[in-house]
Design an enzyme around this catalytic site. Structure first.
Site, short mmCIF file in Angstrom:
data_model
loop_
_atom_site.label_atom_id
_atom_site.label_comp_id
_atom_site.label_asym_id
_atom_site.label_seq_id
_atom_site.Cartn_x
_atom_site.Cartn_y
_atom_site.Cartn_z
CD GLU A 67 -11.10 -6.24 4.54
OE1 GLU A 67 -11.97 -6.74 3.83
OE2 GLU A 67 -11.17 -5.09 5.02
CG ASN A 109 -2.38 0.06 8.18
OD1 ASN A 109 -1.95 -1.03 7.80
ND2 ASN A 109 -3.52 0.16 8.82
CB ALA A 126 1.21 1.07 -11.20
CB CYS A 130 -7.17 -0.76 7.24
SG CYS A 130 -8.00 -2.03 8.21
#
Length: 466
Positions: free
Chosen positions: A152, A220, A264, A272
């Site tokens: 995205e 992912n 971090a 997703c």
């Protein structure tokens, strides 16, 4: 080629517009009448850089149309399935309702040799089930799996110039109605779809159904693990006084590790990674291999507790009580260059602080309307200045460029108290400390103003023995 795209949400709208931009004749189909009407008028349902331009040019060329009637898919050679696969309510597994509904709606309009190409992220084994369904329909159509790898904020770029393309083709031995090997026929059609990228040298991986399905969820899962790893290191850094940013820089120089996705912060969100790692772990349980992905549950747990950590930091800096204190939340989308608030850590932090009684005023360049629909109880400001004015604390939770580039001196003139919580480690700690701010980052040690450090050094020098 003539192509249909079933499902015109984030993935489908981008895919349809980009395929038309590349010269294909495309019809996008969705059951949401309002969405279809907006797309047909050239209005994107999402904020995505460059999508409006691609959408408008594709419509004006006449190569891109939209419909809410599945019959509009008739005559297309390749039918891309791009519908969502959300979590089932009350479970971690993926809800496959929309995928099956999309294929069922296509069946009456398929012809011999047509290709149903799945792009949705699905549990491994889905493609084989859908292939059985299509075969049983007697249409003579085939199924392939062609996972998407869109980021995205870069979705148009990733569609037009992908970093890889994956084909999951029918099993060996299957044939079309004309006796042509199904694998050859499916590959030929997909090669025609992606001819531009392939001629440009984009790597192509040709494999089977289960491997193609696993490629996306494995990617992912790996990225989520990498993010949660550095956030776990941030927790250790907080306990020891170490600097997780310097740590990430150091280990990132190792080419086996790499620096990307080692920032971090308050963790990942969006439509997703969170639901995909949960569905992947759930599918492993169904396959009797739950222990293989048990670590993903800890990845998820680390990710979720980072949100509460930010809330705790705000409470701590405001003396243990946030009731009635104004907290400016900078960012609502789950990442910059997007208006997507699905499982957004930023929005979650805002809601948690509001629940503790804080006077939350949140802002975002593009995600305010989506956030108002979901959480109208929050306070919102349409610009950064209004959000900051009179704030007792600032919390940066989505690293939009305009927030990273804030001038701490000028911001200091707007707020009531100079407290900044940097939930994305996106700010320069020294610069903010020098401007008189109490700066708190994620896994970063406290920073004293240079003037105070220099004064301390001068005092030490004066007291040193001759």
């Amino acid at each position: 080629m003539r192509i249909s795209v079933i499902g015109c949400g984030y993935l489908g709208a981008v895919h349809a517009a980009c395929m038309a931009h590349l010269g294909h004749e495309v019809v996008g189909i969705d059951v949401d009448h309002d969405k279809v009407r907006a797309l047909a008028a050239g209005v994107s349902p999402i904020f995505e850089p460059n999508l409006d331009t691609i959408l408008s040019s594709a419509r004006e060329s006449g190569r891109l149309t939209f419909s809410d009637d599945p019959a509009a898919a008739a005559g297309a050679q390749v039918h891309f399935v791009t519908v969502g696969t959300p979590q089932r309510k009350g479970e971690n597994a993926a809800d496959m309702t929309y995928v099956h509904a999309a294929v069922d709606a296509l069946l009456p309009h398929l012809r011999p040799g047509d290709l149903v190409a799945g792009k949705s992220t699905v549990p491994v084994g889905t493609a084989a089930l859908l292939a059985e369904k299509v075969a049983a329909s007697g249409t003579g159509a085939l199924v392939a799996w062609n996972p998407e790898f869109l980021r995205e904020g870069f979705a148009v770029e990733d569609t037009l110039t992908p970093d890889r393309i994956v084909y999951g083709l029918p099993p060996a031995g299957a044939t079309t109605v004309d006796g042509v090997p199904a694998q050859d026929h499916a590959r030929r059609l997909l090669d025609e779809v992606y001819v531009s990228a392939l001629e440009g040298g984009t790597p192509l991986v040709v494999t089977d159904y289960p491997t193609a399905e696993l490629v996306k969820v494995s990617a992912n899962a790996f990225l989520a693990t990498k993010i949660s790893f550095i956030n776990a290191m941030a927790e250790i850094a907080d306990a020891t006084g170490a600097d997780v940013t310097a740590l990430a820089d150091a280990i990132g120089h190792d080419t086996r590790i790499g620096r990307r996705f080692l920032n971090a912060g308050i963790g990942f969100g969006g439509g997703c990674l969170p639901k995909d790692i949960r569905a992947f772990a759930a599918r492993a349980e169904e396959l009797g291999k739950g222990e293989s992905l048990a670590f993903l549950r800890e990845v998820d747990a680390i990710n979720l507790r980072r949100r509460q950590h930010v809330v705790d930091m705000v409470v701590d800096e405001l003396g243990g009580d946030v009731v009635g204190r104004k907290v400016a939340i900078l960012g609502l989308s789950f990442k910059p260059e997007s208006d997507d608030i699905r499982d957004s850590p930023a929005l979650d932090v805002a809601v948690r602080l509001k629940g503790l009684g804080a006077d939350v005023v949140a802002t975002d360049p593009h995600a305010i309307l989506n956030s108002i629909r979901q959480h109208p109880q929050l306070g919102f400001a349409t610009n950064t200045v209004d959000a900051l004015f009179g704030a007792d604390a600032i919390v940066l939770v989505t690293e939009w460029a305009e927030y990273r580039d804030l001038d701490p001196e000028r911001v200091g003139e707007l707020v009531r108290a100079k407290v900044v919580i940097d939930g994305r480690n996106a700010l320069d700690p020294q610069r903010w400390a020098d401007a008189g701010w109490t700066y708190r980052g994620m896994g970063r040690p406290g920073v004293a103003p240079r003037a105070a450090r220099d004064e301390g050094a001068t005092t030490q020098e004066a007291m040193a023995p001759a």
